[in-house]
Design a protein around this motif. Structure first.
Motif, mmCIF file in Angstrom:
data_model
loop_
_atom_site.group_PDB
_atom_site.id
_atom_site.type_symbol
_atom_site.label_atom_id
_atom_site.label_comp_id
_atom_site.label_asym_id
_atom_site.label_seq_id
_atom_site.Cartn_x
_atom_site.Cartn_y
_atom_site.Cartn_z
ATOM 1 N N ALA A 1 -16.105 -0.397 1.631
ATOM 2 C CA ALA A 1 -15.526 -1.669 1.199
ATOM 3 C C ALA A 1 -14.983 -1.560 -0.211
ATOM 4 O O ALA A 1 -13.881 -2.050 -0.518
ATOM 5 C CB ALA A 1 -16.577 -2.783 1.284
ATOM 6 N N SER A 2 -15.725 -0.890 -1.086
ATOM 7 C CA SER A 2 -15.274 -0.712 -2.470
ATOM 8 C C SER A 2 -14.024 0.161 -2.530
ATOM 9 O O SER A 2 -13.103 -0.101 -3.319
ATOM 10 C CB SER A 2 -16.386 -0.092 -3.306
ATOM 11 N N GLU A 3 -13.983 1.192 -1.693
ATOM 12 C CA GLU A 3 -12.818 2.077 -1.686
ATOM 13 C C GLU A 3 -11.569 1.340 -1.200
ATOM 14 O O GLU A 3 -10.482 1.466 -1.778
ATOM 15 C CB GLU A 3 -13.086 3.297 -0.806
ATOM 16 N N ILE A 4 -11.717 0.564 -0.137
ATOM 17 C CA ILE A 4 -10.580 -0.216 0.367
ATOM 18 C C ILE A 4 -10.121 -1.210 -0.682
ATOM 19 O O ILE A 4 -8.915 -1.361 -0.940
ATOM 20 C CB ILE A 4 -10.970 -0.931 1.673
ATOM 21 N N LEU B 1 0.825 -1.199 0.000
ATOM 22 C CA LEU B 1 0.000 0.000 0.000
ATOM 23 C C LEU B 1 0.863 1.254 0.000
ATOM 24 O O LEU B 1 0.614 2.205 -0.754
ATOM 25 C CB LEU B 1 -0.920 0.003 1.221
ATOM 26 N N SER B 2 1.887 1.264 0.831
ATOM 27 C CA SER B 2 2.794 2.403 0.886
ATOM 28 C C SER B 2 3.459 2.638 -0.471
ATOM 29 O O SER B 2 3.556 3.776 -0.945
ATOM 30 C CB SER B 2 3.850 2.176 1.967
ATOM 31 N N GLY B 3 3.887 1.559 -1.097
ATOM 32 C CA GLY B 3 4.541 1.676 -2.396
ATOM 33 C C GLY B 3 3.628 2.178 -3.490
ATOM 34 O O GLY B 3 4.091 2.728 -4.503
ATOM 35 N N SER B 4 2.309 2.012 -3.303
ATOM 36 C CA SER B 4 1.348 2.474 -4.303
ATOM 37 C C SER B 4 0.900 3.916 -4.056
ATOM 38 O O SER B 4 0.081 4.446 -4.804
ATOM 39 C CB SER B 4 0.121 1.559 -4.313
ATOM 40 N N GLY C 1 -1.130 -11.527 -3.620
ATOM 41 C CA GLY C 1 -2.200 -12.143 -2.851
ATOM 42 C C GLY C 1 -3.578 -11.777 -3.364
ATOM 43 O O GLY C 1 -3.745 -10.873 -4.193
ATOM 44 N N ILE C 2 -4.571 -12.512 -2.866
ATOM 45 C CA ILE C 2 -5.979 -12.253 -3.140
ATOM 46 C C ILE C 2 -6.624 -11.828 -1.834
ATOM 47 O O ILE C 2 -6.567 -12.561 -0.836
ATOM 48 C CB ILE C 2 -6.686 -13.503 -3.695
ATOM 49 N N LEU C 3 -7.230 -10.646 -1.820
ATOM 50 C CA LEU C 3 -7.802 -10.085 -0.594
ATOM 51 C C LEU C 3 -9.226 -9.600 -0.880
ATOM 52 O O LEU C 3 -9.464 -8.415 -1.130
ATOM 53 C CB LEU C 3 -6.931 -8.930 -0.081
ATOM 54 N N ASP C 4 -10.170 -10.524 -0.860
ATOM 55 C CA ASP C 4 -11.570 -10.161 -1.072
ATOM 56 C C ASP C 4 -12.165 -9.631 0.228
ATOM 57 O O ASP C 4 -11.861 -10.143 1.317
ATOM 58 C CB ASP C 4 -12.360 -11.361 -1.571
ATOM 59 N N LEU D 1 -6.392 -1.744 -2.548
ATOM 60 C CA LEU D 1 -5.672 -3.016 -2.606
ATOM 61 C C LEU D 1 -5.324 -3.387 -4.040
ATOM 62 O O LEU D 1 -4.225 -3.872 -4.328
ATOM 63 C CB LEU D 1 -6.507 -4.112 -1.948
ATOM 64 N N VAL D 2 -6.256 -3.150 -4.948
ATOM 65 C CA VAL D 2 -5.986 -3.430 -6.364
ATOM 66 C C VAL D 2 -4.857 -2.537 -6.875
ATOM 67 O O VAL D 2 -3.952 -2.995 -7.582
ATOM 68 C CB VAL D 2 -7.264 -3.237 -7.197
ATOM 69 N N LYS D 3 -4.900 -1.277 -6.517
ATOM 70 C CA LYS D 3 -3.834 -0.347 -6.927
ATOM 71 C C LYS D 3 -2.475 -0.805 -6.392
ATOM 72 O O LYS D 3 -1.439 -0.599 -7.024
ATOM 73 C CB LYS D 3 -4.149 1.057 -6.438
ATOM 74 N N ALA D 4 -2.489 -1.460 -5.224
ATOM 75 C CA ALA D 4 -1.256 -1.947 -4.607
ATOM 76 C C ALA D 4 -0.792 -3.282 -5.192
ATOM 77 O O ALA D 4 0.214 -3.825 -4.746
ATOM 78 C CB ALA D 4 -1.440 -2.080 -3.107
#
Length: 320
Positions: free
Chosen positions: A156-159, A19-22, A141-144, A163-166
């Motif tokens: 939830a959609s924003e989080i 997340l930090s890297g993104s 990883g997969i984080l649903d 995660l996708v951006k990361a």
């Protein structure tokens, strides 16, 4: 939005670094030598594609965080630490359970109105202070995610978008707990892997744990996704890679024994099945034996791989 990731170990550390890297705003809560290393040198993320260092603000407790209105608390601690963490959070903060097991969300919902569950499929390692390893590449990883106990919402959609951006795969699921119960069944083998290591016969020692798990979940009327559904979701997304020439030696419970942390989360994995078995009068000797043995191994500082699968199978039979 700022992510306060509480527990910067294998999973929490990889998510924090990614997340930090993104470009996301991230802080972590850690302890001991790991906290000292992050404060001194930054959080080192090791991946098959190379290393990256992330200078992330690090705190020694949730109470030490300068909480803001846009913060999200991300719990990445073992189940046994959840209650203590929740007690230190401001009551207005949304809580995301980035954890294995299924008891954390219920504990959080007693105290917080916005609780989110994440089904964690993220092979990672944390064996040295200041260092976390993402074992899969290019997708770590997969984080649903979904709202607990059911549903979705804008947060939830924003989080999920962050995660996708990361670099993670993430979908918003109203029935995320069905997926977490399937993951619980998979995690029942963590104790056997830690006690025996990755050796011939491990599958035979793991099978009774999962068979008991499925039986008690059905008796309790708890829905969980099928093996086929889980396999379809995973597909070929998670590609295990050697990192710096080394393969992943073991899962989270194995790592706890290897690091001699003194505790494991078997009470919230195998123990969840034992609890349901007692509630619905279904014997669960395999999960009770595995739980007792791995908890005792952690307490004594016993390294992983000290039992054979046949010895573990015999221990299942010995439980009254």
């Amino acid at each position: 939005m700022r992510f306060i990731i509480i527990g910067a170990g294998a999973v929490g550390g990889v998510v924090a670094a990614r997340l930090s890297g993104s470009g996301a705003d991230v802080a972590v809560v850690a302890r001991g030598p790991h906290l000292e290393a992050i404060r001194r040198d930054g959080l080192l993320l090791r991946e098959a594609t190379g290393d990256s260092v992330h200078p992330i603000p690090a705190h020694d407790s949730p109470a030490a965080v300068d909480w803001r209105a846009d913060d999200v608390a991300v719990l990445a601690v073992k189940g046994g630490d959840t209650q203590a963490v929740l007690a230190q959070l401001p009551r207005s903060v949304p809580v995301v359970c980035l954890q294995n097991g299924v008891a954390n969300e219920r504990s959080a919902l007693r105290l917080f109105s916005q609780v989110y569950a994440v089904c964690v499929m993220l092979p990672a390692s944390h064996l040295a202070p200041g260092v976390v390893i993402a074992q899969c590449s290019p997708v770590p990883g997969i984080l649903d995610i979904g709202r607990y106990p059911w549903g979705t919402d804008a947060l939830a959609s924003e989080i999920s978008g962050h995660l996708v951006k990361a670099g993670f795969h993430s979908e918003v699921r109203p029935d995320v707990m069905r997926w977490k119960y399937r993951k619980l069944l998979m995690n029942l083998g963590n104790a056997a892997e830690a006690l025996c290591g990755r050796v011939d016969g491990l599958d035979e020692a793991t099978a009774p744990l999962r068979a008991e798990g499925e039986s008690v979940l059905r008796a309790a009327g708890i829905d969980f996704v099928s093996t086929a559904e889980d396999g379809q979701r995973r597909g070929d997304i998670l590609q295990m890679r050697a990192v710096a020439g080394q393969e992943r030696a073991g899962g989270s419970t194995w790592q706890s024994l290897a690091r001699a942390t003194g505790t494991v989360e078997a009470d919230y994995l195998n123990g969840e099945i034992v609890l349901l078995g007692r509630l619905f009068d279904i014997p669960t000797p395999a999960n009770e034996a595995a739980r007792r043995l791995v908890v005792e191994a952690a307490r004594r500082g016993t390294p992983p791989g000290t039992l054979t699968p046949s010895q573990l199978l015999s221990a299942y039979s010995a439980v009254a």
